[in-house]
Design an enzyme around this catalytic site. Structure first.
Site: not given
Ligand code: OMP
Length: 277
Positions: A96
């Protein structure tokens, strides 16, 4: 990796799964703590177990940077391992980034030259000159944050101007003059199921990186119903739901099962798509 190669991977493997490599030293199985690099040992086992079921990996830099130089070494080893053993898997560094132009150019150099990943998540808040330096690399992708999965997405992204246009719609429309559907994707959270239709109105062809299934409760069916295009157009990420499916010695097998379950649902969605064509 270019768009055609990514689409080919998706249809060959019948999967648009991205496995999130977000390793937390407090959550990885205790027996790995004796390894010289426990984070890399964990990632390597997860990668070997899940590679047949996914087309992409998304290491989130926060989980590496929090361990200083040691963590960055684990990140670098993870990327090198993927490139050496699984060269057809798409690698997204989730960092990001985004800053004034000459600083963004340094971030771009870090991720696209030094680490040589395929894609980087970028925050668009600072505007065009903060994003375009990332778009100067052939076959590399910028994944622009559009409508995120968290509660705070309401604070700015979902607010409307006097014409009723939401801020995330403006981000998507405006950024389309900076890059194309060959080098730019958008992050849209799986938790935003009902907004996918609106997103496809403003970005009908771009790939969407969709985090939020699994631990955050987003629905894969909703995402596919409203977000899928004829090229699939989706990379759906799950991190904790896969990598911590078990925290015991069977963690890799459990991760494989969890990834396989998602892949099987994705295969059905892709079949539905072909029957619609
Ligand atoms: O940019 C991202 O990947 C991201 C954006 C978003 O809106 N929400 C989000 O959860 N993420 C990322 O996606 C991953 C989600 O992880 P889990 O919730 O464990 O599946 C993490 O690395 C978050 O930082």
């Amino acid at each position: 990796m270019n768009r055609q190669q990514l689409i080919k991977q998706i249809f060959d493997k019948k999967s648009f799964l991205c496995v999130g490599l977000d390793p937390d030293i407090k959550k990885i199985p205790p027996h790995l703590l004796h390894e010289e690099d426990p984070i890399f040992a964990f990632n390597k086992a997860i990668i070997d177990a899940t590679a047949p079921y996914c087309v992409a990996y998304k290491p989130n830099l926060a989980f590496y940077e929090c361990r200083g130089v040691e963590g960055l070494t684990s990140f670098e080893k993870t990327v090198s391992y993927l490139k050496a053993h699984y060269p057809n898997h798409f690698i997204i560094a989730d960092a990001k980034r985004g800053d004034i132009g000459n600083t963004s150019a340094m971030y771009a150099k870090t991720f696209f030259e030094e680490y040589d990943v395929d894609a980087l998540t970028v925050a668009p808040y600072m505007g065009e000159d903060s994003v375009t330096p990332f778009l100067e690399y052939e076959d590399k992708w910028v994944v622009v944050l559009a409508l995120t999965s968290n509660k705070g997405s309401h604070d700015f992204q979902l607010t409307e101007d006097k014409n009723g246009e939401k801020l995330f719609e403006k981000v998507i429309k405006t950024s389309q003059s900076w890059g194309t559907d060959q080098n730019m994707m958008y992050v849209v959270g799986a938790t935003q199921g009902n907004m996918f239709e609106a997103i496809r109105k403003v970005a009908p062809h771009h790939f969407l990186l969709v985090p939020g299934v699994g631990a955050q409760g987003g629905s894969l069916q909703d995402v596919c119903q409203y977000g899928m295009t004829k090229d699939c157009g989706l990379l759906v990420n799950s991190s904790r739901g896969i990598i911590y499916a078990s925290q015991g010695e069977d963690f890799a097998d459990a991760a494989a099962k969890s990834a396989m379950n998602l892949q099987q649902e994705m295969e059905k969605e892709l079949e539905r798509l072909s029957s619609r064509k």
